[in-house]
Motif scaffolding. Sequence first.
Motif, mmCIF file in Angstrom:
data_model
loop_
_atom_site.group_PDB
_atom_site.id
_atom_site.type_symbol
_atom_site.label_atom_id
_atom_site.label_comp_id
_atom_site.label_asym_id
_atom_site.label_seq_id
_atom_site.Cartn_x
_atom_site.Cartn_y
_atom_site.Cartn_z
ATOM 1 N N ASP A 226 11.038 10.107 -2.670
ATOM 2 C CA ASP A 226 11.775 10.094 -4.033
ATOM 3 C C ASP A 226 12.629 8.889 -3.966
ATOM 4 O O ASP A 226 13.400 8.604 -3.375
ATOM 5 N N LEU A 227 11.801 7.835 -4.894
ATOM 6 C CA LEU A 227 12.454 6.355 -4.951
ATOM 7 C C LEU A 227 13.106 6.122 -6.291
ATOM 8 O O LEU A 227 12.151 6.892 -7.346
ATOM 9 N N PRO A 228 13.702 5.431 -6.730
ATOM 10 C CA PRO A 228 13.869 4.978 -8.213
ATOM 11 C C PRO A 228 12.795 4.260 -8.599
ATOM 12 O O PRO A 228 12.185 3.591 -7.744
ATOM 13 N N GLY A 229 13.084 4.090 -10.058
ATOM 14 C CA GLY A 229 12.001 3.025 -10.358
ATOM 15 C C GLY A 229 10.387 3.456 -10.438
ATOM 16 O O GLY A 229 10.048 4.605 -10.632
ATOM 17 N N SER A 230 9.450 2.477 -9.930
ATOM 18 C CA SER A 230 8.100 2.793 -9.804
ATOM 19 C C SER A 230 7.185 2.637 -8.581
ATOM 20 O O SER A 230 7.758 1.630 -7.727
ATOM 21 N N LYS A 231 6.292 3.340 -8.416
ATOM 22 C CA LYS A 231 5.585 3.118 -7.106
ATOM 23 C C LYS A 231 4.260 2.595 -7.755
ATOM 24 O O LYS A 231 3.517 3.224 -8.379
ATOM 25 N N VAL A 232 3.741 1.593 -7.033
ATOM 26 C CA VAL A 232 2.526 0.854 -7.162
ATOM 27 C C VAL A 232 1.729 0.767 -6.116
ATOM 28 O O VAL A 232 1.892 0.222 -4.969
ATOM 29 N N VAL A 233 0.388 0.940 -6.231
ATOM 30 C CA VAL A 233 -0.640 0.811 -5.108
ATOM 31 C C VAL A 233 -1.867 -0.211 -5.713
ATOM 32 O O VAL A 233 -2.381 0.147 -6.486
ATOM 33 N N VAL A 234 -1.740 -1.136 -4.856
ATOM 34 C CA VAL A 234 -2.952 -2.300 -5.363
ATOM 35 C C VAL A 234 -4.021 -2.110 -4.076
ATOM 36 O O VAL A 234 -3.780 -2.362 -2.953
ATOM 37 N N GLY A 235 -5.047 -2.049 -4.389
ATOM 38 C CA GLY A 235 -6.388 -1.569 -3.527
ATOM 39 C C GLY A 235 -7.332 -0.744 -3.902
ATOM 40 O O GLY A 235 -6.966 0.128 -4.778
ATOM 41 N N ASP A 236 -8.362 -0.597 -3.037
ATOM 42 C CA ASP A 236 -9.442 0.373 -3.180
ATOM 43 C C ASP A 236 -9.819 0.734 -2.096
ATOM 44 O O ASP A 236 -9.485 0.418 -0.896
ATOM 45 N N GLY A 237 -10.464 2.139 -1.926
ATOM 46 C CA GLY A 237 -10.970 2.780 -0.750
ATOM 47 C C GLY A 237 -11.332 4.224 -0.811
ATOM 48 O O GLY A 237 -11.079 4.783 -2.020
ATOM 49 N N PRO A 238 -11.795 4.623 0.247
ATOM 50 C CA PRO A 238 -12.436 6.226 0.039
ATOM 51 C C PRO A 238 -11.493 7.384 -0.397
ATOM 52 O O PRO A 238 -11.877 8.215 -0.924
ATOM 53 N N ALA A 239 -9.973 7.028 -0.074
ATOM 54 C CA ALA A 239 -9.194 8.215 -0.399
ATOM 55 C C ALA A 239 -8.461 7.952 -1.885
ATOM 56 O O ALA A 239 -7.561 8.696 -2.314
ATOM 57 N N ARG A 240 -8.984 6.690 -2.498
ATOM 58 C CA ARG A 240 -8.182 6.570 -4.158
ATOM 59 C C ARG A 240 -8.339 7.616 -4.663
ATOM 60 O O ARG A 240 -7.477 8.040 -5.413
ATOM 61 N N ALA A 241 -9.467 8.244 -5.184
ATOM 62 C CA ALA A 241 -9.732 9.059 -5.992
ATOM 63 C C ALA A 241 -9.046 10.341 -5.894
ATOM 64 O O ALA A 241 -8.328 10.918 -6.812
ATOM 65 N N GLU A 242 -8.838 10.895 -4.583
ATOM 66 C CA GLU A 242 -8.036 12.090 -4.307
ATOM 67 C C GLU A 242 -6.648 11.911 -4.518
ATOM 68 O O GLU A 242 -5.907 12.545 -5.005
ATOM 69 N N LEU A 243 -6.093 10.763 -4.065
ATOM 70 C CA LEU A 243 -4.753 10.088 -3.982
ATOM 71 C C LEU A 243 -4.277 10.101 -5.731
ATOM 72 O O LEU A 243 -2.999 10.362 -5.908
ATOM 73 N N GLN A 244 -5.158 9.669 -6.401
ATOM 74 C CA GLN A 244 -4.882 9.492 -7.729
ATOM 75 C C GLN A 244 -4.548 10.724 -8.367
ATOM 76 O O GLN A 244 -3.771 11.097 -9.375
ATOM 77 N N LYS A 245 -5.371 11.750 -8.042
ATOM 78 C CA LYS A 245 -5.188 13.003 -8.483
ATOM 79 C C LYS A 245 -3.942 13.867 -7.935
ATOM 80 O O LYS A 245 -3.131 14.499 -8.764
ATOM 81 N N LEU A 246 -3.797 13.688 -6.960
ATOM 82 C CA LEU A 246 -2.571 14.357 -6.169
ATOM 83 C C LEU A 246 -1.234 13.564 -6.524
ATOM 84 O O LEU A 246 -0.212 14.228 -6.479
ATOM 85 N N TYR A 247 -1.014 12.352 -6.937
ATOM 86 C CA TYR A 247 -0.036 11.636 -7.449
ATOM 87 C C TYR A 247 -0.250 10.923 -8.889
ATOM 88 O O TYR A 247 -0.366 9.785 -8.799
ATOM 89 N N PRO A 248 -0.065 11.659 -9.796
ATOM 90 C CA PRO A 248 -0.258 11.204 -11.124
ATOM 91 C C PRO A 248 0.795 10.142 -11.631
ATOM 92 O O PRO A 248 0.493 9.369 -12.459
#
Length: 370
Positions: A226-248
């Motif tokens: 729980d952080l102020p502002g915004s969270k950004v992820v730069v990169g790709d990999g096998p877990a990306r699709a799942e994490l994008q669904k879990l953390y909209p």
Amino acid sequence: MLQRLSDIEDNIWAQAATPIAIPERLLIVSDAWHPQVNGVVRSIENTNRELIRRGVEVSMITPDGFRNIPCPTYPEIRLSIASYRKVAAKIEAARPTYIHIATEGPLGLTARRWCIRNGMPFSTSYHTRFPEYVAARLPIPESWLYAFVKWFHNAGYGCMVATPSLADELKQRGIRNLLSWSRGIDSTLFRPYPLEDNPFGLPRPIFMTVGRVALEKNLPAFLDLDLPGSKVVVGDGPARAELQKLYPDVHFLGAKFGEELAHAYSQADVFVFPSKTDTFGNAILEALASGVPVAAYPVTGPADILHGNAKAGVVDTDLAKACVAALSCSREAARSVALNYSWEAATTQFIGNVRVANHRGRKQTHAVSL
């Protein structure tokens, strides 16, 4: 910056690290290579560039020279299907003065076999926590996997590691002949840029992580915060699709390279490094060089880089606490830490270690023959 480990005999290093008069032909064997984007590949690429500039002839054996298949559970990694005969032919065609085996995969195992069979000394490097990564995906005890790591590396005459804490850990596990090989940074590419009010169209503060989006990177430890502002992820990999669904609410920007990557780094307020299994963390240096303070766990890599540099970043067992505290760190101090690292210095370590390993192996072979 770490130069070499305390248990290396200074007189041997001084003798063997000196360039020799005959042409030096170095063969590097690595199961990690393009199209993979990771610290192993970047480290070898940057080191090769410096070696060639110094007049060392560098050749490589990588998966792109053989038929290969995707690694189960991690298709970005390619596993070579190569016979001993084909690998041996490539080694012999290179006529190497030295051999360095960078990975413990199929090619590394075959090259190790050739070296032992032909009495050729070789060096290795420990880039990846292989036992932890495999145990996270397959039901194999870590103790068995570390026994394999010990067997693999102790056949060589020098195992290169990036940090003192990793060297201490591996020494406790029985791995011998540990040599220091730090990392470098392109501080011209990765540099501070003018800060935008709303980078990526997002409100500040920007908490960013960069790297492979994969299980072993422990990304949920950051994404759940729980952080102020915004969270950004730069990169790709096998877990990306799942994490994008879990953390909209998290912004996944995909893989970036070159100036685009450097600019992305520079717009972060804090670089978050949630991994507990990396052996160094090249991305930490890239962030620091960009003037971005770091928040991380107190583990191998960040703890080594940030040791004594509290103004450049924060390590804490509470990652949320580290993230918030890092907002008060100095962007100038972050940049200053990164400037202590260069690929020129790291390459001096690397080629010195290669010569040390060869010197040790030749000396032992001569003693046995007597």
